[in-house]
Scaffold this motif. Structure first.
Motif, short mmCIF file in Angstrom:
data_model
loop_
_atom_site.label_atom_id
_atom_site.label_comp_id
_atom_site.label_asym_id
_atom_site.label_seq_id
_atom_site.Cartn_x
_atom_site.Cartn_y
_atom_site.Cartn_z
N ARG A 58 0.86 -1.18 0.00
CA ARG A 58 0.00 0.00 0.00
C ARG A 58 0.90 1.24 0.00
NH1 ARG A 58 -2.11 -3.34 3.87
NH2 ARG A 58 -4.10 -4.25 3.37
N VAL A 59 0.53 2.23 -0.79
CA VAL A 59 1.26 3.49 -0.85
C VAL A 59 0.27 4.65 -0.81
CG1 VAL A 59 3.26 2.59 -2.12
CG2 VAL A 59 1.29 3.41 -3.38
N ILE A 75 5.26 5.59 2.03
CA ILE A 75 4.74 4.52 2.88
C ILE A 75 4.90 4.90 4.35
CG2 ILE A 75 5.08 2.68 1.20
CD1 ILE A 75 7.61 1.84 2.76
N LEU A 78 2.20 4.38 7.16
CA LEU A 78 1.19 3.44 6.67
C LEU A 78 1.50 2.02 7.12
CD1 LEU A 78 0.63 4.26 2.88
CD2 LEU A 78 -0.93 4.68 4.75
N TYR A 80 1.86 -0.63 5.36
CA TYR A 80 1.99 -0.82 3.92
C TYR A 80 2.07 -2.26 3.46
CZ TYR A 80 6.97 -1.39 4.90
OH TYR A 80 8.17 -1.83 5.38
#
Length: 119
Positions: A58-59, A75, A78, A80
């Motif tokens: 995830r970014v 990131i 997050l 991520y």
């Protein structure tokens, strides 16, 4: 209306790792860069400690260049990693490491030749 907006958290695949950051493929149109300063609040010695080539993560979108279809991403802050996906289990066989031992030199030579042909 744009496909992506600044601040969106999206899934991307790590496509390259450099000393200054790593590149991702977002989809068939967009690519992005996560600069080393956008990885963690702390000092990042080795980017490979955070991501691996081919890994889906995830970014968060920091900026978008619609003309070039490129994004600046982060990131930092997050969660991520893509949890919940199981990695393929390696099945043990009666041959153990024999296949690796027997073929490793050939695989290395094949990859060297492929790389030499590209250059």
């Amino acid at each position: 209306m744009n496909k992506y907006e600044v601040g969106d958290v999206i899934v991307a695949s790590v496509s390259g790792i450099e000393k200054y950051g790593f590149f991702v493929k977002v989809d068939s149109e967009y690519t992005g860069l996560v600069h080393i300063s956008s990885i963690s609040e702390y000092y990042v010695k080795d980017i490979n400690d955070y991501v691996s080539l081919g890994e889906e993560i995830r970014v968060r979108i920091i900026s978008i260049d619609e003309e070039k279809k490129q994004m600046s991403l982060e990131i930092k802050g997050l969660n991520y990693k893509m949890h919940g996906r199981r990695k393929a289990r390696i099945r043990e066989t009666v041959h153990g490491f024999d296949t690796l031992y027997d073929n490793l030199d050939g695989w290395i030579d094949k990859k060297k030749n492929e790389l030499l042909e590209k250059n």
